[in-house]
Motif scaffolding. Structure first.
Motif, PDB file in Angstrom:
ATOM      1  N   ILE A   1       0.837  -1.205   0.000  1.00 36.21           N
ATOM      2  CA  ILE A   1       0.000   0.000   0.000  1.00 36.21           C
ATOM      3  C   ILE A   1       0.871   1.255   0.000  1.00 36.21           C
ATOM      4  CG2 ILE A   1      -1.605   1.349   1.429  1.00 36.21           C
ATOM      5  CD1 ILE A   1      -2.863  -1.332   2.256  1.00 36.21           C
ATOM      6  N   ALA A   2       1.918   1.255   0.813  1.00 33.63           N
ATOM      7  CA  ALA A   2       2.811   2.409   0.865  1.00 33.63           C
ATOM      8  C   ALA A   2       3.563   2.577  -0.449  1.00 33.63           C
ATOM      9  CB  ALA A   2       3.783   2.256   2.024  1.00 33.63           C
ATOM     10  N   LEU A   3       3.956   1.475  -1.089  1.00 30.09           N
ATOM     11  CA  LEU A   3       4.637   1.555  -2.383  1.00 30.09           C
ATOM     12  C   LEU A   3       3.715   2.137  -3.447  1.00 30.09           C
ATOM     13  CD1 LEU A   3       7.163   0.942  -4.037  1.00 30.09           C
ATOM     14  CD2 LEU A   3       6.234  -1.335  -4.453  1.00 30.09           C
ATOM     15  N   ALA A   4       2.442   1.770  -3.402  1.00 32.17           N
ATOM     16  CA  ALA A   4       1.469   2.373  -4.322  1.00 32.17           C
ATOM     17  C   ALA A   4       1.372   3.881  -4.079  1.00 32.17           C
ATOM     18  CB  ALA A   4       0.105   1.716  -4.143  1.00 32.17           C
TER      19      ALA A   4
ATOM     20  N   LEU B   1       3.697  14.419  -8.763  1.00 28.22           N
ATOM     21  CA  LEU B   1       4.751  15.416  -8.944  1.00 28.22           C
ATOM     22  C   LEU B   1       5.061  15.642 -10.420  1.00 28.22           C
ATOM     23  CD1 LEU B   1       7.440  14.842  -6.179  1.00 28.22           C
ATOM     24  CD2 LEU B   1       6.169  16.920  -6.647  1.00 28.22           C
ATOM     25  N   ALA B   2       5.045  14.572 -11.194  1.00 32.00           N
ATOM     26  CA  ALA B   2       5.383  14.688 -12.609  1.00 32.00           C
ATOM     27  C   ALA B   2       4.296  15.395 -13.403  1.00 32.00           C
ATOM     28  CB  ALA B   2       5.626  13.302 -13.197  1.00 32.00           C
ATOM     29  N   ARG B   3       3.041  15.165 -13.039  1.00 28.50           N
ATOM     30  CA  ARG B   3       1.935  15.710 -13.825  1.00 28.50           C
ATOM     31  C   ARG B   3       1.121  16.756 -13.080  1.00 28.50           C
ATOM     32  NH1 ARG B   3      -0.406  10.538 -17.051  1.00 28.50           N
ATOM     33  NH2 ARG B   3       1.599   9.815 -17.819  1.00 28.50           N
ATOM     34  N   ALA B   4       1.492  17.061 -11.876  1.00 27.73           N
ATOM     35  CA  ALA B   4       0.786  18.054 -11.054  1.00 27.73           C
ATOM     36  C   ALA B   4      -0.696  17.725 -10.922  1.00 27.73           C
ATOM     37  CB  ALA B   4       0.975  19.469 -11.601  1.00 27.73           C
ATOM     38  N   GLY B   5      -0.987  16.489 -10.544  1.00 29.62           N
ATOM     39  CA  GLY B   5      -2.374  16.062 -10.384  1.00 29.62           C
ATOM     40  C   GLY B   5      -2.843  16.199  -8.948  1.00 29.62           C
ATOM     41  N   ARG B   6      -3.972  16.852  -8.765  1.00 28.27           N
ATOM     42  CA  ARG B   6      -4.493  17.072  -7.424  1.00 28.27           C
ATOM     43  C   ARG B   6      -5.063  15.789  -6.820  1.00 28.27           C
ATOM     44  NH1 ARG B   6      -4.835  21.486  -4.580  1.00 28.27           N
ATOM     45  NH2 ARG B   6      -6.526  21.842  -3.121  1.00 28.27           N
ATOM     46  N   ARG B   7      -5.740  14.980  -7.639  1.00 33.81           N
ATOM     47  CA  ARG B   7      -6.297  13.727  -7.132  1.00 33.81           C
ATOM     48  C   ARG B   7      -5.203  12.739  -6.760  1.00 33.81           C
ATOM     49  NH1 ARG B   7     -11.579  12.035 -10.634  1.00 33.81           N
ATOM     50  NH2 ARG B   7     -12.804  13.882 -10.137  1.00 33.81           N
ATOM     51  N   ALA B   8      -4.181  12.659  -7.591  1.00 31.88           N
ATOM     52  CA  ALA B   8      -3.087  11.737  -7.306  1.00 31.88           C
ATOM     53  C   ALA B   8      -2.336  12.150  -6.045  1.00 31.88           C
ATOM     54  CB  ALA B   8      -2.130  11.659  -8.494  1.00 31.88           C
ATOM     55  N   SER B   9      -2.207  13.442  -5.808  1.00 28.00           N
ATOM     56  CA  SER B   9      -1.515  13.886  -4.600  1.00 28.00           C
ATOM     57  C   SER B   9      -2.328  13.545  -3.351  1.00 28.00           C
ATOM     58  CB  SER B   9      -1.229  15.389  -4.661  1.00 28.00           C
ATOM     59  OG  SER B   9      -2.422  16.143  -4.674  1.00 28.00           O
TER      60      SER B   9
ATOM     61  N   GLY C   1      -0.107   6.759   1.645  1.00 23.11           N
ATOM     62  CA  GLY C   1       1.131   6.869   2.415  1.00 23.11           C
ATOM     63  C   GLY C   1       0.865   6.882   3.908  1.00 23.11           C
ATOM     64  N   GLY C   2      -0.151   7.622   4.302  1.00 31.26           N
ATOM     65  CA  GLY C   2      -0.510   7.653   5.725  1.00 31.26           C
ATOM     66  C   GLY C   2      -0.985   6.302   6.227  1.00 31.26           C
TER      67      GLY C   2
ATOM     68  N   LEU D   1       6.862   1.641   6.916  1.00 33.16           N
ATOM     69  CA  LEU D   1       6.949   2.939   7.582  1.00 33.16           C
ATOM     70  C   LEU D   1       7.727   3.941   6.735  1.00 33.16           C
ATOM     71  CD1 LEU D   1       6.228   4.429  10.209  1.00 33.16           C
ATOM     72  CD2 LEU D   1       8.335   3.557  11.182  1.00 33.16           C
ATOM     73  N   VAL D   2       8.869   3.524   6.217  1.00 32.37           N
ATOM     74  CA  VAL D   2       9.694   4.420   5.395  1.00 32.37           C
ATOM     75  C   VAL D   2       8.991   4.760   4.084  1.00 32.37           C
ATOM     76  CG1 VAL D   2      11.849   4.557   4.089  1.00 32.37           C
ATOM     77  CG2 VAL D   2      11.872   3.708   6.433  1.00 32.37           C
ATOM     78  N   LEU D   3       8.425   3.748   3.420  1.00 31.69           N
ATOM     79  CA  LEU D   3       7.726   4.016   2.163  1.00 31.69           C
ATOM     80  C   LEU D   3       6.486   4.881   2.379  1.00 31.69           C
ATOM     81  CD1 LEU D   3       7.890   0.567   0.317  1.00 31.69           C
ATOM     82  CD2 LEU D   3       9.106   2.661  -0.269  1.00 31.69           C
ATOM     83  N   GLY D   4       5.773   4.665   3.465  1.00 33.30           N
ATOM     84  CA  GLY D   4       4.589   5.472   3.751  1.00 33.30           C
ATOM     85  C   GLY D   4       4.932   6.929   4.001  1.00 33.30           C
ATOM     86  N   LEU D   5       5.992   7.154   4.750  1.00 34.53           N
ATOM     87  CA  LEU D   5       6.418   8.543   4.986  1.00 34.53           C
ATOM     88  C   LEU D   5       6.907   9.197   3.698  1.00 34.53           C
ATOM     89  CD1 LEU D   5       8.223   8.159   8.428  1.00 34.53           C
ATOM     90  CD2 LEU D   5       5.963   9.155   7.969  1.00 34.53           C
ATOM     91  N   THR D   6       7.583   8.422   2.851  1.00 39.25           N
ATOM     92  CA  THR D   6       8.029   8.944   1.562  1.00 39.25           C
ATOM     93  C   THR D   6       6.844   9.294   0.679  1.00 39.25           C
ATOM     94  OG1 THR D   6      10.025   7.593   1.703  1.00 39.25           O
ATOM     95  CG2 THR D   6       9.449   8.445  -0.465  1.00 39.25           C
ATOM     96  N   ALA D   7       5.835   8.438   0.659  1.00 36.51           N
ATOM     97  CA  ALA D   7       4.636   8.707  -0.136  1.00 36.51           C
ATOM     98  C   ALA D   7       3.912   9.953   0.367  1.00 36.51           C
ATOM     99  CB  ALA D   7       3.699   7.507  -0.097  1.00 36.51           C
ATOM    100  N   ALA D   8       3.820  10.097   1.674  1.00 37.28           N
ATOM    101  CA  ALA D   8       3.164  11.279   2.231  1.00 37.28           C
ATOM    102  C   ALA D   8       3.948  12.545   1.892  1.00 37.28           C
ATOM    103  CB  ALA D   8       3.016  11.128   3.742  1.00 37.28           C
TER     104      ALA D   8
END
Length: 108
Positions: free
Chosen positions: A23-26, A35-43, A50-51, A81-88
């Motif tokens: 889930i965190a990797l997703a 970040l690449a496409r500046a998408g509000r839904r994806a963010s 990530g949370g 934990l690391v991947l989730g924080l990175t995703a957030a």
């Protein structure tokens, strides 16, 4: 006399930690796309996944009975934990970028 305590089967701790890590990797992937496409839904999705991954990973780490190889899933919990924080973080950066782009484009 050496006692071997390494567990090789899929335990509940490992299953929960692996699920949290996926889930965190997703969330990391969604954050990169945002970040690449500046998408509000994806963010927003990156922040949410990530949370969730970070919370599940923290739960696994907090409730683990032993160290690596004990079957409690502590390694997967730390990965989640690391991947989730990175995703957030990526989701937050993408959200901030879309907000500043929207402010710059407003007339007046």
């Amino acid at each position: 006399m050496v006692l071997e305590s390494t567990v090789y089967s899929l335990t509940t701790g490992r299953l929960v930690a692996s699920t949290a890590a996926v889930i965190a990797l997703a969330g990391v992937v969604l954050g990169g796309v945002a970040l690449a496409r500046a998408g509000r839904r994806a963010s927003a999705a990156a922040l949410a996944t990530g949370g969730a991954g970070a919370l599940a990973g923290a739960f696994v780490v907090a409730t683990a009975d032993g160290g690596p190889g004990s079957g409690s899933g502590i390694v997967g919990g730390f990965v989640a934990l690391v991947l989730g924080l990175t995703a957030a973080l990526l989701g937050g950066l993408a959200r901030r970028r879309t907000r500043t782009c929207a402010v710059d484009e407003q007339p007046g």
